[in-house]
Scaffold this motif. Structure first.
Motif, PDB file in Angstrom:
ATOM      1  N   GLN A  40       0.751  -1.123  -0.041  1.00  0.00           N
ATOM      2  CA  GLN A  40      -0.038  -0.134  -0.066  1.00  0.00           C
ATOM      3  C   GLN A  40       0.867   1.265   0.024  1.00  0.00           C
ATOM      4  O   GLN A  40       0.509   2.251  -0.679  1.00  0.00           O
ATOM      5  N   HIS A  41       1.826   1.388   0.845  1.00  0.00           N
ATOM      6  CA  HIS A  41       2.913   2.340   0.674  1.00  0.00           C
ATOM      7  C   HIS A  41       3.560   2.532  -0.719  1.00  0.00           C
ATOM      8  O   HIS A  41       3.630   3.865  -1.036  1.00  0.00           O
ATOM      9  N   SER A  42       3.650   1.484  -1.186  1.00  0.00           N
ATOM     10  CA  SER A  42       4.451   1.926  -2.783  1.00  0.00           C
ATOM     11  C   SER A  42       3.363   2.114  -3.687  1.00  0.00           C
ATOM     12  O   SER A  42       3.877   2.484  -4.757  1.00  0.00           O
ATOM     13  N   GLY A  43       1.990   1.952  -3.329  1.00  0.00           N
ATOM     14  CA  GLY A  43       1.140   2.245  -4.322  1.00  0.00           C
ATOM     15  C   GLY A  43       1.048   1.386  -5.463  1.00  0.00           C
ATOM     16  O   GLY A  43       0.366   1.525  -6.298  1.00  0.00           O
ATOM     17  N   GLN A  44       1.674   0.333  -5.476  1.00  0.00           N
ATOM     18  CA  GLN A  44       1.577  -0.650  -6.579  1.00  0.00           C
ATOM     19  C   GLN A  44       1.665  -2.284  -6.193  1.00  0.00           C
ATOM     20  O   GLN A  44       2.655  -2.705  -5.186  1.00  0.00           O
ATOM     21  N   MET A  45       1.062  -3.192  -6.914  1.00  0.00           N
ATOM     22  CA  MET A  45       0.968  -4.393  -6.592  1.00  0.00           C
ATOM     23  C   MET A  45       1.435  -5.256  -7.655  1.00  0.00           C
ATOM     24  O   MET A  45       0.880  -4.879  -8.792  1.00  0.00           O
ATOM     25  N   ILE A  46       2.558  -5.992  -7.937  1.00  0.00           N
ATOM     26  CA  ILE A  46       3.014  -6.695  -8.851  1.00  0.00           C
ATOM     27  C   ILE A  46       2.395  -7.814  -9.415  1.00  0.00           C
ATOM     28  O   ILE A  46       2.380  -8.851  -8.441  1.00  0.00           O
ATOM     29  N   LEU A  47       1.646  -8.166 -10.533  1.00  0.00           N
ATOM     30  CA  LEU A  47       1.198  -9.392 -10.820  1.00  0.00           C
ATOM     31  C   LEU A  47       1.858 -10.044 -11.909  1.00  0.00           C
ATOM     32  O   LEU A  47       2.326  -9.530 -12.770  1.00  0.00           O
ATOM     33  N   ALA A  48       2.039 -11.340 -11.823  1.00  0.00           N
ATOM     34  CA  ALA A  48       2.871 -12.053 -12.881  1.00  0.00           C
ATOM     35  C   ALA A  48       1.639 -13.235 -13.391  1.00  0.00           C
ATOM     36  O   ALA A  48       1.202 -13.770 -12.470  1.00  0.00           O
ATOM     37  N   LEU A  69      -8.984  -9.303 -13.837  1.00  0.00           N
ATOM     38  CA  LEU A  69      -9.906  -8.668 -13.298  1.00  0.00           C
ATOM     39  C   LEU A  69     -10.262  -8.785 -11.843  1.00  0.00           C
ATOM     40  O   LEU A  69     -10.672  -8.040 -10.980  1.00  0.00           O
ATOM     41  N   LEU A  70     -10.187 -10.162 -11.323  1.00  0.00           N
ATOM     42  CA  LEU A  70     -10.260 -10.491 -10.118  1.00  0.00           C
ATOM     43  C   LEU A  70      -9.281  -9.731  -9.189  1.00  0.00           C
ATOM     44  O   LEU A  70      -9.414  -9.268  -8.172  1.00  0.00           O
ATOM     45  N   VAL A  71      -8.001  -9.747  -9.766  1.00  0.00           N
ATOM     46  CA  VAL A  71      -6.947  -9.039  -8.909  1.00  0.00           C
ATOM     47  C   VAL A  71      -7.175  -7.732  -8.877  1.00  0.00           C
ATOM     48  O   VAL A  71      -6.832  -6.991  -8.046  1.00  0.00           O
ATOM     49  N   GLN A  72      -7.757  -7.210  -9.997  1.00  0.00           N
ATOM     50  CA  GLN A  72      -7.993  -5.727  -9.954  1.00  0.00           C
ATOM     51  C   GLN A  72      -9.116  -5.185  -9.068  1.00  0.00           C
ATOM     52  O   GLN A  72      -8.580  -4.334  -8.497  1.00  0.00           O
ATOM     53  N   ALA A  75      -7.120  -5.314  -5.660  1.00  0.00           N
ATOM     54  CA  ALA A  75      -6.084  -3.857  -5.856  1.00  0.00           C
ATOM     55  C   ALA A  75      -6.792  -2.744  -5.607  1.00  0.00           C
ATOM     56  O   ALA A  75      -6.544  -1.771  -4.891  1.00  0.00           O
ATOM     57  N   ASP A  76      -7.950  -2.567  -6.113  1.00  0.00           N
ATOM     58  CA  ASP A  76      -8.932  -1.433  -5.924  1.00  0.00           C
ATOM     59  C   ASP A  76      -9.433  -1.455  -4.338  1.00  0.00           C
ATOM     60  O   ASP A  76      -9.268  -0.480  -3.894  1.00  0.00           O
ATOM     61  N   LYS A  77      -9.471  -2.547  -3.642  1.00  0.00           N
ATOM     62  CA  LYS A  77      -9.923  -2.689  -2.345  1.00  0.00           C
ATOM     63  C   LYS A  77      -9.113  -2.260  -1.321  1.00  0.00           C
ATOM     64  O   LYS A  77      -9.230  -1.239  -0.352  1.00  0.00           O
ATOM     65  N   ILE A  78      -7.792  -2.383  -1.754  1.00  0.00           N
ATOM     66  CA  ILE A  78      -6.451  -1.979  -0.948  1.00  0.00           C
ATOM     67  C   ILE A  78      -5.856  -0.703  -1.472  1.00  0.00           C
ATOM     68  O   ILE A  78      -4.936  -0.272  -0.572  1.00  0.00           O
ATOM     69  N   GLY A  79      -6.384  -0.407  -2.522  1.00  0.00           N
ATOM     70  CA  GLY A  79      -6.133   1.136  -2.595  1.00  0.00           C
ATOM     71  C   GLY A  79      -4.745   1.211  -3.555  1.00  0.00           C
ATOM     72  O   GLY A  79      -3.764   2.101  -3.273  1.00  0.00           O
ATOM     73  N   VAL A  80      -4.382   0.266  -4.534  1.00  0.00           N
ATOM     74  CA  VAL A  80      -3.220   0.379  -5.215  1.00  0.00           C
ATOM     75  C   VAL A  80      -3.327  -0.022  -6.631  1.00  0.00           C
ATOM     76  O   VAL A  80      -4.418  -0.491  -7.051  1.00  0.00           O
ATOM     77  N   LEU A 122      -1.539  -9.531   4.287  1.00  0.00           N
ATOM     78  CA  LEU A 122      -2.003  -9.722   2.990  1.00  0.00           C
ATOM     79  C   LEU A 122      -2.880 -11.193   2.834  1.00  0.00           C
ATOM     80  O   LEU A 122      -4.010 -11.230   2.382  1.00  0.00           O
ATOM     81  N   ALA A 123      -2.433 -12.165   3.704  1.00  0.00           N
ATOM     82  CA  ALA A 123      -3.247 -13.261   3.855  1.00  0.00           C
ATOM     83  C   ALA A 123      -4.388 -12.987   4.242  1.00  0.00           C
ATOM     84  O   ALA A 123      -5.554 -13.661   4.020  1.00  0.00           O
ATOM     85  N   GLU A 124      -4.392 -12.344   5.641  1.00  0.00           N
ATOM     86  CA  GLU A 124      -5.628 -12.076   6.037  1.00  0.00           C
ATOM     87  C   GLU A 124      -6.517 -11.199   5.267  1.00  0.00           C
ATOM     88  O   GLU A 124      -7.963 -11.661   5.188  1.00  0.00           O
ATOM     89  N   GLU A 125      -6.194 -10.336   4.723  1.00  0.00           N
ATOM     90  CA  GLU A 125      -6.898  -9.519   3.647  1.00  0.00           C
ATOM     91  C   GLU A 125      -7.680 -10.308   2.724  1.00  0.00           C
ATOM     92  O   GLU A 125      -8.947 -10.091   2.365  1.00  0.00           O
ATOM     93  N   LEU A 126      -6.799 -11.168   1.810  1.00  0.00           N
ATOM     94  CA  LEU A 126      -7.367 -11.985   0.716  1.00  0.00           C
ATOM     95  C   LEU A 126      -8.518 -13.006   1.370  1.00  0.00           C
ATOM     96  O   LEU A 126      -9.546 -13.228   0.793  1.00  0.00           O
TER      97      LEU A 126
END
Length: 363
Positions: A40-48, A69-72, A75-80, A122-126
């Motif tokens: 969240q601090h970096s503002g970016q999540m890397i998806l492979a 779209l699922l990962v999006q 990402a929208d939920k955690i604000g990145v 992140l595990a808890e969030e997911l």
């Protein structure tokens, strides 16, 4: 078919520091778990992921694919934002995962959600966020995007005044800017109708705007201000510039008519996908500079046998739309061929003077 999301951890290492007294092993670990807060601090999540209709693909500048779209949504939920790294296969995905280069891996699997224990936050969030029914929801969302009208526009007649030989309100602009790339203005008019049906306010679900449906990112590269994207003249001028750039990139196709087909296909589907189709055609003994041969492989890029081929660099493509795009423009152009070019009293390269009275070709 479910989606497997694996959240990676960064391997803890100690760094060798060179000092005037030699090398020492720094006692402070140089990397730490890149958990939810750090993402969240970096503002970016890397998806492979890998390319495919169920995983990830680019469609007219819009990122699609069930897993993406699922990962999006996450990402929208955690604000990145999401940064996507497309891998060749699952082996490359696993390598990036084990090396800690990415945050999430996504691919089709009949399995479940599995989270690395090294990212407990992140595990808890997911775990709290994910519901199995989300997969069907994003599939319906994607289907809606692809089947509902993708361009919001008013539909105008493909010929404004057939008897008077007027195709559109923008004929004068097509005549002016098509000459800068040595195109028949009627071909550019036919392309414009395919893009927007001559509606200067047309906008697509992916954000393409104006008569020639130019994407914002493309507008930036062409020097078209975003607040001028709906302006007919500036939009057409930018499109002509882009067509000219594509012509330069496809200069290896010597036949002018054939090259024009490839330019139109690249305008619609992206030049990288078209180059992939050309490479496949060449490999199979077909003529890579003949659209009739290459269009067959544009269609085949929707099949895993072809978009996963090592020779293909840019993955999955919804090729049927691009093949249809070229065919419809060519067909409409044939219908416009009987329209003669009137003398408008100006040279395209010369500045136009203001006129007291508008004639029927003025905007």
């Amino acid at each position: 078919m479910a989606v497997l999301l694996l959240v990676s951890c960064m391997e803890k290492k100690q760094e060798r520091i060179v000092t005037p007294w030699g090398e020492v092993l720094d006692s402070v670990e140089t990397s730490e778990d890149f958990d939810l807060r750090e993402i969240q601090h970096s503002g970016q999540m890397i998806l492979a992921t890998i390319s495919g209709p169920q995983t990830y693909y680019d469609y007219h500048g819009k990122h699609l694919g069930t897993q993406y779209l699922l990962v999006q949504r996450l990402a929208d939920k955690i604000g990145v934002a999401i940064r996507v790294e497309v891998c060749r296969d699952s082996l490359e995905l696993a390598a990036k995962f084990s090396e800690g280069q990415i945050d999430i891996v996504a691919w089709p699997t009949p399995g479940h959600l599995e989270v690395s224990p090294d990212k407990p936050m992140l595990a808890e969030e997911l775990t709290a966020w994910y519901k199995p029914e989300m997969i069907e929801e994003v599939r319906k969302e994607e289907t809606s995007l692809l089947t509902v009208q993708r361009v919001k526009r008013h539909v105008f007649s493909p010929m404004l005044d057939k008897k008077g030989g007027i195709i559109s309100h923008y004929d004068k602009l097509f005549m002016q800017y098509s000459q800068t790339i040595r195109w028949d203005w009627r071909l550019m008019a036919a392309q414009c109708y395919q893009e927007s049906t001559f509606d200067p306010k047309a906008v697509s679900f992916a954000g393409a705007k104006g008569l020639m449906q130019i994407m914002p990112g493309t507008a930036d590269l062409l020097g078209l201000p975003r607040d001028k994207m709906y302006d007919p003249e500036q939009n057409i001028a930018a499109a002509a510039k882009y067509l000219g750039q594509l012509e330069g990139k496809l200069s290896d196709i010597k036949d002018r008519v054939e090259r024009t087909n490839f330019i139109l296909a690249s305008y619609n589907g992206g030049i990288h996908h078209i180059r992939d189709a050309m490479a496949l055609a060449k490999r199979d003994g077909k003529n890579p500079h003949r659209w009739r041969d290459v269009s067959e492989y544009v269609l085949k890029l929707a099949s895993p046998q072809y978009y996963n081929d090592p020779i293909v660099k840019h993955g999955y493509m919804r090729g049927s739309e691009t093949v249809d795009y070229v065919a419809k423009i060519r067909q409409r152009y044939q219908g416009y061929m009987g329209v003669k070019t009137p003398h408008l009293g100006f040279h395209p390269s010369a500045p136009r003077k203001a006129e007291k009275r508008k004639n029927k070709y003025d905007i």
